[in-house]
Design an enzyme around this catalytic site. Structure first.
Site, PDB file in Angstrom:
ATOM      1  N   ARG A 102       0.818  -1.212   0.000  1.00 31.02           N
ATOM      2  CA  ARG A 102       0.000   0.000   0.000  1.00 31.02           C
ATOM      3  C   ARG A 102       0.850   1.259   0.000  1.00 31.02           C
ATOM      4  NH1 ARG A 102      -4.106   1.890   4.865  1.00 31.02           N
ATOM      5  NH2 ARG A 102      -2.419   3.223   5.552  1.00 31.02           N
ATOM      6  N   CYS A 104      -0.074   5.454   0.813  1.00 31.50           N
ATOM      7  CA  CYS A 104      -1.128   6.345   1.307  1.00 31.50           C
ATOM      8  C   CYS A 104      -0.552   7.752   1.373  1.00 31.50           C
ATOM      9  CB  CYS A 104      -1.622   5.897   2.684  1.00 31.50           C
ATOM     10  SG  CYS A 104      -3.045   6.841   3.269  1.00 31.50           S
TER      11      CYS A 104
END
Length: 127
Positions: A102, A104
């Protein structure tokens, strides 16, 4: 060969792009914001409510390709305000139990003034 994703269970594209493209068993889904698939309107006013709707939209895209959250290999998350990071993560963690890779980041602004957007890449079955 490219296969385009098109499901009525997730919001239609609001610009010149598709909901996603599948290539060689990998689905590249466009970023999802908290829109109702039925009305196209923003759902929720808090980061928690908006993140829940984003997850519903992602689930619809995944299911359209016979996949689930555990098939997601990478997400990119965009937040309008990093102060929402912890609350966003609480909702996100309920869905992405497989802990995909991920990124972010906080961005200056998101479409329709929403608080979050999430794009996903997932392993899916070949057609």
């Amino acid at each position: 060969m490219l296969r385009y994703v098109d499901t009525k269970n997730a919001p239609a594209a609001i610009g010149p792009y598709s909901q996603g493209i599948v290539l060689n068993g990998i689905a590249f889904f466009s970023g999802q914001i908290p829109l109702s698939p039925q009305t196209g309107e923003v759902v929720g006013t808090t980061i928690e409510e908006q993140t829940e709707q984003v997850m519903k939209n992602i689930q619809a895209l995944l299911e359209s390709q016979g996949a689930a959250f555990t098939d997601v290999v990478k997400t990119t998350c965009f937040l309008a305000d990093m102060k929402d990071f912890a609350a966003f993560n609480e909702v996100y963690a309920k869905y992405f139990t497989g802990k995909p890779a991920r990124s972010c980041v906080a961005v200056k602004e998101l479409p329709k003034g929403v608080l979050c957007e999430v794009e996903t890449i997932a392993a899916v079955k070949e057609a």
